[in-house]
Scaffold this motif. Structure first.
Motif, PDB file in Angstrom:
ATOM      1  N   TRP A   9       0.849  -1.195   0.000  1.00 20.87           N
ATOM      2  CA  TRP A   9       0.000   0.000   0.000  1.00 20.87           C
ATOM      3  C   TRP A   9       0.885   1.246   0.000  1.00 20.87           C
ATOM      4  CZ3 TRP A   9      -4.895   0.447  -1.128  1.00 20.87           C
ATOM      5  CH2 TRP A   9      -5.573   1.639  -0.844  1.00 20.87           C
TER       6      TRP A   9
ATOM      7  N   SER B  43      -6.252   6.485   5.592  1.00 18.54           N
ATOM      8  CA  SER B  43      -6.558   5.122   5.135  1.00 18.54           C
ATOM      9  C   SER B  43      -7.188   4.384   6.306  1.00 18.54           C
ATOM     10  CB  SER B  43      -5.285   4.404   4.666  1.00 18.54           C
ATOM     11  OG  SER B  43      -4.713   5.050   3.554  1.00 18.54           O
TER      12      SER B  43
ATOM     13  N   ARG C 130     -13.054  -0.866   0.688  1.00 16.10           N
ATOM     14  CA  ARG C 130     -11.637  -0.572   0.910  1.00 16.10           C
ATOM     15  C   ARG C 130     -10.767  -1.485   0.066  1.00 16.10           C
ATOM     16  NH1 ARG C 130      -9.347  -1.863   5.288  1.00 16.10           N
ATOM     17  NH2 ARG C 130     -10.881  -3.448   5.932  1.00 16.10           N
TER      18      ARG C 130
ATOM     19  N   ASN D 147      -7.359  -1.559   0.858  1.00 15.87           N
ATOM     20  CA  ASN D 147      -6.332  -2.011   1.809  1.00 15.87           C
ATOM     21  C   ASN D 147      -6.932  -3.017   2.773  1.00 15.87           C
ATOM     22  OD1 ASN D 147      -7.851   0.237   2.763  1.00 15.87           O
ATOM     23  ND2 ASN D 147      -6.490   0.376   4.523  1.00 15.87           N
TER      24      ASN D 147
END
Length: 539
Positions: free
Chosen positions: A62, A70, A106, A108
């Motif tokens: 990431w 995030s 999301r 991540n």
């Protein structure tokens, strides 16, 4: 529960660019697990073994942007419910999560971050007590301060607890003295985190700090730990003793040459404008003084006061200007009052380090003096009067001493120790009054220390005024004189010295030339005499 791994390395960088495009890539992979099955040789013949399947790395990558949020899985669950949003920041996070879910959720998985405005509290943070009592209850203020960010996460809780209980350090080290004098600049921080729990959904959140990024107002960027740069990856362990490795890479886009050249041009123009503005405010030369006017600059400080009895000592400095003297700046004050300083005892006496700066710019006109040749018209020097007082715990004021010195008449640097005196109590009642309730200044007019204004005659009688010696005040004074006459005399002396050196050099050259001529003449005479002697001998 949150935990922090000790940082093995710390990287400190300096930048003048905007950090909006600052990017860091984090790569996370799982190395081993505790639930590793036994290797089966029969199964390895038909396909991949269970050992290889168990040790297959759980990788994630990431890219984090500076101060860009995030979300973790836990934060997404919390902020998705609008009833959990209390502040405007929470409502903004709620809108972001709604937008993310509308775009597919999301991207991540384990990696997330806390930005500067998040109320993240590290596990090593400790609510420091306000006193040394072991049974002190936690106050409301301490609980609110606990929600603030930890600026030094690499310290252990025991070390922070020990620092909180050391209210006063009697003998600080040299490094501690240097650190405590530095004012911490305002800064912004960002935590790069990883949720290392098992992904089966049975474990609560197990967040670990992978990197702490701090940027202060001077452009100093601090990374704990530093970038890997091709070296071995950092390791972190979760609550199940599972080991993860991660790397940190700087992936910000390089600036083009054209943009760099434009920035350099803009910076040069900005520096030139600032230099022009500063030059217009300051000027290129000193102000020229008219003839007959002398400017005297007094720069110094009250260094210390020693030998006084008070618990909190302060000094009042007053400059008295006689006739023909005046301040160059009419708004400048003639009096200075120092802070209260607590003395400490040495092997000789008690010393209070005051450190009060003094600065005056004076001028006097000699045109009125040159008209008359009498000695009485020569101006007197300014007098510096010092009054030392003390202020104790019970708000009792005492006068500890008086002293005065004339301003040195010659330019230079002076280190002066001025002894002081105070009024002596005439009876035991006055002594008890001074000890228990303090006293008032005995001298109403500070000029009484030397020669007060309006004195009839040239002598002042203090007969019957009883005093006792007190402490000593240490001064450092730097005196600077400036006048047109002094510049002319200095230039004339320089010219005379130059002419004298040139004439001396000419004299030495003439002497050497005459010596060479005499030497050549003597050599010629010796050759002639030798030739004549040889001729006579042949005859």
């Amino acid at each position: 529960a949150l935990s922090v791994r000790m940082a093995l390395a710390e990287g400190i960088y300096r930048t003048v660019d905007n950090l909006k495009k600052f990017l860091i890539r984090v790569k996370l992979r799982k190395v081993t697990g505790v639930d590793v099955p036994v290797h089966d040789p029969l199964q390895s013949q038909t396909g991949p073994s269970l050992l290889e399947a168990a040790t297959k790395p759980d990788e994630e990558e990431w890219v984090f942007k500076w101060q860009q949020k995030s979300f973790s899985e836990h934060e997404e669950e919390v902020y998705a419910d609008k009833f959990n949003c209390v502040t405007a920041l929470h409502e903004c996070y709620h809108d972001d999560i709604v937008t993310l879910r509308s775009q597919g959720g999301r991207l991540n998985n384990r990696l997330f971050c806390y930005v500067h405005h998040d109320r993240y509290s590290d596990s090593v943070e400790y609510i420091g007590e306000l006193s040394t009592a072991m049974s002190e209850p936690t106050t409301h203020v301490a609980r609110n301060v606990h929600n603030l960010r930890q600026r030094r996460p690499h310290k252990s809780a025991a070390a922070i607890r020990g620092e909180a209980r050391q209210v006063l350090v009697e003998k600080p080290s040299e490094q501690a003295q240097l650190q405590n004098r530095i004012v911490t600049p305002p800064s912004e921080s960002m935590y790069l985190m990883a949720d290392l729990r098992r992904m089966d959904g049975s474990d609560p959140e197990d967040a670990h700090v992978l990197c702490l990024i701090t940027v202060d107002c001077h452009g100093v960027v601090t990374l704990m730990p530093d970038l890997t740069r091709g070296k071995s990856w950092y390791r972190v362990e979760n609550r199940h003793r599972e080991i993860f490795e991660y790397s940190l890479e700087h992936v910000s886009a390089d600036v083009a040459r054209e943009q760099t050249a434009k920035e350099e041009i803009v910076i040069r123009e900005l520096c030139a404008r600032r230099a022009e503005k500063l030059q217009s405010q300051v000027g290129t030369s000193f102000d020229e003084l008219p003839f007959g006017v002398t400017c005297v600059n007094i720069l110094g400080q009250i260094v210390s006061a020693q030998g006084f009895e008070g618990s909190n000592v302060y000094v009042t400095a007053t400059l008295r200007l006689p006739d023909y003297w005046e301040l160059c700046d009419p708004d400048q004050d003639l009096s200075y009052i120092s802070q209260m300083c607590k003395p400490y005892s040495t092997h000789k006496h008690r010393v209070a380090h005051i450190g009060l700066p003094l600065e005056w710019q004076l001028s006097y006109i000699r045109s009125t003096i040159l008209k008359n040749d009498s000695v009485e018209d020569i101006p007197k020097l300014p007098q510096l009067y010092l009054e030392i007082g003390s202020f104790d715990f019970w708000d009792q004021h005492r006068v500890e001493g008086y002293c005065h010195i004339p301003v040195p008449s010659r330019p230079g640097r002076y280190h002066i120790d001025v002894p002081s005196w105070r009024n002596k109590e005439s009876s035991i009642i006055d002594q008890m009054r001074r000890y228990f309730i303090g006293d008032d200044p005995v001298i109403k007019d500070i000029t009484y220390l030397s020669c007060p204004d309006g004195l009839e005659g040239d002598r002042l009688s203090r007969f019957g005024f009883q005093t006792v010696s007190s402490g000593t005040v240490t001064l450092e004074l730097n005196i600077i004189h400036r006048s047109r006459e002094a510049e002319a005399i200095h230039a004339e002396k320089h010219i005379h010295r130059k002419l004298e050196s040139e004439s001396f050099q000419h004299t030495i050259t003439a002497l050497l030339d005459s010596h060479r001529r005499a030497k050549r003449r003597a050599q010629g005479l010796s050759k002639t005499l030798t030739a004549s002697v040889v001729a006579e001998s042949t005859c």
